[in-house]
Design an enzyme around this catalytic site. Structure first.
Site, PDB file in Angstrom:
ATOM      1  N   CYS A   1      25.805  44.213  10.507  1.00 18.36           N
ATOM      2  CA  CYS A   1      26.761  43.032  10.569  1.00 18.36           C
ATOM      3  C   CYS A   1      27.100  42.187  11.791  1.00 18.36           C
ATOM      4  O   CYS A   1      26.930  41.037  11.906  1.00 18.36           O
ATOM      5  CB  CYS A   1      27.946  43.168   9.558  1.00 18.36           C
TER       6      CYS A   1
ATOM      7  N   HIS B   1      34.306  40.411  10.523  1.00 14.10           N
ATOM      8  CA  HIS B   1      34.228  40.593  11.980  1.00 14.10           C
ATOM      9  C   HIS B   1      34.534  39.462  13.205  1.00 14.10           C
ATOM     10  O   HIS B   1      33.890  38.427  12.661  1.00 14.10           O
ATOM     11  CB  HIS B   1      33.151  41.331  12.497  1.00 14.10           C
TER      12      HIS B   1
HETATM   13  C1  11C Z   1      30.638  48.887  10.789  1.00 16.96           C
HETATM   14  N1  11C Z   1      28.667  47.744  11.601  1.00 16.96           N
HETATM   15  O1  11C Z   1      31.182  47.807  10.825  1.00 16.96           O
HETATM   16  C2  11C Z   1      29.199  48.712  10.860  1.00 16.96           C
HETATM   17  C3  11C Z   1      28.822  48.940   9.325  1.00 16.96           C
HETATM   18  O2  11C Z   1      24.263  49.758  10.348  1.00 16.96           O
HETATM   19  O3  11C Z   1      24.735  48.673   8.571  1.00 16.96           O
HETATM   20  C4  11C Z   1      27.237  48.542   9.229  1.00 16.96           C
HETATM   21  C5  11C Z   1      26.374  49.707   9.526  1.00 16.96           C
HETATM   22  C6  11C Z   1      24.933  49.135   9.369  1.00 16.96           C
HETATM   23  O4  11C Z   1      31.154  49.788  10.600  1.00 16.96           O
END
Ligand code: 11C
Ligand code: A2P
Length: 357
Positions: A128, A252
């Protein structure tokens, strides 16, 4: 042509959103199968006004399926996606299981949709935090080139899954009730110690690498290179990341500092190319205090960009602030968007030299 679609991990934070994004997509769905573990078999989820029962996943679940959208963890993808491909299903995987495999395209449609044509049964959806950054940077890269990117993230609890989000809410409630906060999941399930996120910041997302970076930071570097340059180790663009979990539920934020090759680029040029780019929405009006925020990005498919500034001391360098719904553009929507693009390009078929793992 209509397609039989399966969602693997349909009961999860991302899977539930895949159901809604698919409902509201151009993919013609003949039949939808909802798959999870035995824990939630029998649960019912609505799709286009019909109740569909969640089934326990077995290799035979993929018999007759044309498209699989997967978000049930890397181990589950490793176990089941080769079985699905073998049975003729094209899989779009939201986990990190296959992202760095040279035989698997890693696709953000706004950036590298042409890579879909190279698929051999599996297409990977990036992390993400990587997706929203490359959507914001691609128009800049196309017009002015890029030398380097330095990013600091402000990542929401939901990135770690539904159970982490529930844990975060529980901590906030306990804190306000004057009770001691407990932690069993965050910063990451895969590590020994756990800390509360509520009223706190956790500078750890995923496990640590040998060099002291976290795996999330590693992903942002190498996924960005694979998506933008088609080479996970390319050195044409230098990328540096620091990833931090913040006490926000969904969406995010990212502070992105970048250096372009064409030093004549102005702040207004950067604003204009981002504004004109599909998938990016410019929210940049400091006089009226307009800038992207998690609570306004939540539930939207776009990537929001604001606070664009030229670094007065370093010509060709800029700051910007990027926010997107991590569960939609960062996951469920990007996956369904890839499915829409496969359908549009008539690429929903598994080739003879299909992916064997
Ligand atoms: C998080 N970005 O916010 C991560 C979630 O490799 O698909 C996604 C983890 C991934 O913890
Ligand atoms: P279940 O509800 O049966 O546990 P999240 O990322 O929000 O934690 O969601 C994870 C998703 O992956 C859930 O839908 C979960 O189903 C599913 N899942 C987890 N392990 C498996 C497995 N071994 N087989 C199939 N689905 C799984």
């Amino acid at each position: 042509r209509e397609y039989n679609v399966a969602i693997l991990g349909a009961t999860g934070a991302v899977g539930m959103r895949m159901v809604r994004q698919l409902e509201d997509s151009t993919v013609p769905v003949k039949n939808l199968k909802l798959l999870a573990s035995s824990r939630s078999a029998g649960t019912k989820i609505e799709f286009k006004g019909e109740e569909i029962e969640v089934e326990e996943t077995t290799p035979d679940s993929f018999e007759g399926v044309d498209i699989v959208l997967a978000s049930a963890g890397g181990g589950t993808s490793k176990k089941f996606l080769p079985e699905a491909v073998k049975r003729g299903a094209v899989c779009i995987d939201n986990t990190s299981a296959y992202r760095m495999d040279p035989d698997v395209p890693l696709v953000v449609p706004e950036v590298n949709v042409d890579q879909l044509a190279n698929h051999r049964g599996i297409i990977a959806n990036p992390n993400c935090s990587t997706i929203q950054m490359v959507v914001a940077l691609q128009p800049v890269f196309e017009k002015f080139g890029l030398n380097q990117i330095v990013v600091s993230t402000y990542q929401a609890a939901s990135g770690a899954g539904q159970s982490a989000l529930n844990e975060f809410y529980g901590q906030a409630q306990d804190y306000l009730d004057g009770k001691e906060m407990s932690a069993d999941i965050l910063p990451t399930k895969g590590d020994k110690k756990h800390y509360p996120l509520a009223f706190n910041l956790l500078p750890q997302i995923d496990v640590f690498e040998e060099d002291g970076s976290t795996h999330e930071e590693w992903k942002m570097i190498h996924e960005t290179k694979k998506i933008m340059l088609n080479d996970m180790d390319a050195t044409d663009i230098k990328v540096n990341a620091t990833c931090v979990r913040v006490p926000v539920a969904i969406s995010h934020g990212e502070s992105v500092y970048f250096e372009v090759k064409d030093k004549s680029a102005t702040k207004e040029d950067i604003q204009r190319v981002i504004d004109q780019f599909d998938g990016a929405v410019l929210q940049d009006d400091p006089d009226n205090q307009v800038y992207p925020q998690p609570i306004t990005a939540e539930g939207k498919r776009s990537t929001f960009v604001g606070r664009i500034r030229a670094d007065q001391e370093n010509p060709g360098c800029f700051n910007m602030w990027v926010v997107a719904d991590n569960l939609l553009k960062g996951a469920a929507w990007n996956t369904v968007q890839n499915a829409e693009e496969l359908v549009k390009r008539d690429l929903v078929r598994v080739p003879e030299n299909y992916y064997h793992g």
